[in-house]
Write an enzyme that holds these catalytic residues in place. Structure first.
Site, mmCIF file in Angstrom:
data_model
loop_
_atom_site.group_PDB
_atom_site.id
_atom_site.type_symbol
_atom_site.label_atom_id
_atom_site.label_comp_id
_atom_site.label_asym_id
_atom_site.label_seq_id
_atom_site.Cartn_x
_atom_site.Cartn_y
_atom_site.Cartn_z
ATOM 1 N N GLU A 91 -5.564 -7.387 -8.901
ATOM 2 C CA GLU A 91 -6.754 -7.294 -8.047
ATOM 3 C C GLU A 91 -7.978 -6.763 -8.787
ATOM 4 O OE1 GLU A 91 -3.768 -6.307 -7.131
ATOM 5 O OE2 GLU A 91 -3.333 -7.615 -5.415
ATOM 6 N N HIS B 163 0.146 -2.267 4.707
ATOM 7 C CA HIS B 163 -0.292 -3.625 5.033
ATOM 8 C C HIS B 163 -1.139 -3.626 6.303
ATOM 9 C CE1 HIS B 163 2.076 -5.078 1.857
ATOM 10 N NE2 HIS B 163 2.507 -6.213 2.376
#
Lengths: 346, 329
Positions: free
Chosen positions: A79, A148
């Site tokens: 990322e 999440h």
């Protein structure tokens, strides 16, 4: 409940368009991406999962086939570098879109987003710009637990130089994606998986929804509910129930967390004299706190009663369905809080 | 000599002028830093000139570079305006970043200096992105990412090496190894000293060069830039060098702290390998320039540097009313 989307009757849900074509939220994003990539060769999409609906739903449908691997780039799980690459490409003249299918992974990318992209235009005295869209999907529910599920828009909204948009309708999902791509500044585009199947009117052509402008989703005179993204759905749901009790709630859909549309909030509060802010992030130093502070500073005289904020509880999202349902439960809280506030201050 | 055959006289002269411009400009900051005329943190590049000159000498005007906190040399070598550099360091509106960035934030978009920033390894991924842009547009540019040995401690570097190699991007990673990561000698921060080998697990051609020998740096850069432009993918170069001044400021590791733990003998050894003096000897030996030619060049550059300081001192600071300008475009 997690994973389920309630679609209420919308009394004043005007899409500001004459289009009667219905499109799902996720396909509205898909259409924005496709049309902008067609219109402008400098637009490209990079991020983990752009080849996989498991990651990005239907938002990237057909893009790879149409534009090729050169402009639709699925990536390693990196990322920091991938977001940095999107930022660097934007510095070098592209209009980059980098997607984070689970917003939580964006923490890895804070350096290129904050240290570099957000500061870039300022620290070089306006000599360079970063037209990048950093798109993060809030992926709550489904017993996925803490890593999440985080809604961290307030963290980005804290940073000078970043704009943060959070559409709640298919119309805004498309229009704000187009505006974000066209914007010369870094724009954080945050959507929510729980909105992906919602249908709404979406014009077929390219159109922009102005960044920094909210919208009244429902007119009312008793109380102002200020909200954004999926929480607007919860407000609409609560407002339906409240109307049965004779309470007319006005719903302000901010659409953009930063820059904040102060005017639409203050105008509504001056009409209703009451405000509850409903936000899917945490309370402490969150978006709701900012709105409360702003109204205290600039709209205090309009208030009949102290303002209230409703947010997710101050804990990480739990997995177990019993706890998870409690963590995300919102419309009931809204209903009760509104009733309480209105009855106390009549 | 073989070297002369590869580098033409005009290239050698250009390299010399670039190195000397960097050296004289860098040393010109010492006094104004010590007398507090200049207050932003300044990381001098003295001693490392051969790397910027050699690498940027092998690039075209359209090529991109990204740099770090110690990037005056990269900026000048790529064609950035000296007057704007000096003004920036004085915090003036006429600086390359309008006085908003200072010494650590240099830019000259027209010359391909896309930005230098002080977050260690922070611009490596940006350089990766610029090379990705070139690869999408097929615009035939090469990007160079300059960073120090300290940046090899940051994970993003390895993410970038992998992706650059995976996509065969036209990027050159140039690690300037000056043996110290601020105050830490390399032995204390890395398990191995051979930085150049970190490109290899990613299938990348990786080289170590003498970073104090501008001819060697230039020749290596010239060949790898050509290969990258042909689409042969990224290259990793470790250039061994040494900084003559402190990590920040001129007088010590961190200015005024008396914290330079570098052994005196080590400093002496490296001063003898001064890349500018070494190159001057080379140019004389091979009849490229005579001492009198060098004196003329030196005189002109001294004049240029003095003018840059005079202009910077006379230039206005940004207005107070400008504080919030440039937050967004």
């Amino acid at each position: 409940m997690p994973g389920k989307v309630h679609i209420p009757e919308r009394e004043n849900f005007c899409d500001m368009s004459r289009s009667s074509r219905k499109l799902q939220y996720s396909l509205a994003i898909n259409e924005a991406l496709r049309q902008m990539m067609e219109a402008d060769d400098s637009v490209f999409l990079i991020g983990q999962g752009v080849k996989s609906p498991w990651y990005v739903g239907k938002t990237a449908d057909g893009l790879l086939e149409k534009f090729g691997e050169n402009r639709v780039i699925d990536t390693p799980v990196s990322e920091n570098a991938m977001t940095g690459a999107a930022v660097g490409a934007a510095i070098a003249g592209m209009r980059s879109i980098v997607v984070h299918p689970r917003l939580d992974f964006m923490f890895y990318a804070f350096d290129p987003i904050i240290n570099e992209a957000a500061n870039w235009h300022y620290m070089f005295g306006g000599k360079s710009q970063v037209p990048v869209v950093v798109w993060g999907i809030v992926n709550r529910g489904g017993e996925q637990a803490a890593q999440h599920s985080q809604a961290i828009h307030a963290v980005f909204a804290h940073i000078p130089g970043l704009k943060v948009v959070m559409p709640s309708t298919p119309y805004d999902a498309k229009g704000l994606m187009i505006s974000a791509i066209k914007d010369d500044n870094p724009v954080i585009y945050i959507d929510d998986r729980w909105l992906y199947d919602i249908e709404g009117n979406v014009p077929e052509g390219i159109y922009e929804v102005p960044i920094g402008k909210g919208r009244i989703r429902r007119n009312g005179s008793d109380i102002t509910l200020v909200s954004i993204s999926y929480m607007v759905e919860e407000c609409l749901k609560a407002a339906d129930e409240l109307s049965k009790e004779g309470i007319r709630a006005e719903i302000v859909d901010l659409r953009t967390a930063k820059p904040l549309d102060k005017e639409i909030i203050l105008n509504s509060v001056s009409k209703t004299g009451r405000m509850i802010v409903v936000d899917g992030g945490w309370s402490f130093c969150g978006l709701a706190a900012e709105i409360l502070a702003m109204v205290s500073e600039s709209g205090f005289d309009s208030l009949k009663t102290p303002v209230v904020r409703l947010t997710v509880p101050e804990c990480p999202a739990p997995s177990s369905r019993m706890l998870e349902a409690k963590y995300f439960e919102m419309s009931g809280h809204i209903f009760n809080a509104v009733k309480d506030m209105v009855s106390r201050s009549r | 000599m073989k070297k002369e055959m590869k580098c033409s006289c005009s290239v050698l002269k250009k390299l010399y002028i670039t190195m000397l411009r960097i050296r004289l400009c860098e040393e010109s900051f010492v006094e104004p830093i010590l007398n507090r005329e200049i207050r932003c943190p300044v990381h001098l590049y003295s001693g490392e000139e051969a790397i910027a000159a050699g690498v940027c000498g092998a690039l075209g005007k359209r090529d991109y570079i990204f740099g770090s906190h110690r990037s005056h040399g990269h900026y000048l070598a790529k064609g950035g305006c000296m007057r704007e550099l000096v003004a920036e360091i004085y915090g003036k509106e006429t600086g390359c970043s309008g006085g908003r960035g200072g010494s650590m934030h240099l830019i000259s978009v027209d010359k391909g200096v896309m930005g230098t920033t002080p977050i260690v390894a922070g611009t490596i991924a940006l350089a990766l992105g610029a090379s990705l842009a070139s690869s999408i547009r097929k615009d035939n540019r090469v990007t160079v990412s300059f960073f120090g040995d300290g940046a090899t401690g940051e994970g993003v570097l390895y993410e970038c090496l992998n992706f650059a190699s995976l996509k065969k991007l036209p990027i050159i990673f140039v690690c300037e190894n000056n043996l110290y990561s601020t105050h830490m000698p390399i032995e204390e921060i890395r398990a191995t000293k051979e930085i150049y080998k970190i490109g290899r697990p990613f299938g990348m051609k990786s080289f170590r060069v003498d970073g104090n020998d501008v001819v060697k740096v230039y020749e290596k850069a010239e060949s790898v830039v050509r290969a990258a432009r042909r689409g042969e993918g990224p290259v990793f170069i470790e250039a061994l060098t040494y900084r003559f001044r402190g990590h920040v400021g001129p007088d010590d590791n961190v200015q005024g702290t008396h914290s330079d733990i570098r052994p005196k003998a080590e400093i002496e050894k490296w001063l003898k390998k001064d890349p500018v003096k070494k190159f001057e000897a080379f140019l004389k030996k091979h009849n490229v320039l005579k001492t009198s030619d060098m004196d003329i060049i030196k005189g002109k550059i001294e004049e240029e540097v003095k003018e840059a300081h005079d202009l910077a001192r006379k230039s206005p600071y940004p207005g107070e009313g400008e504080l919030l300008r440039y937050v967004t475009k």
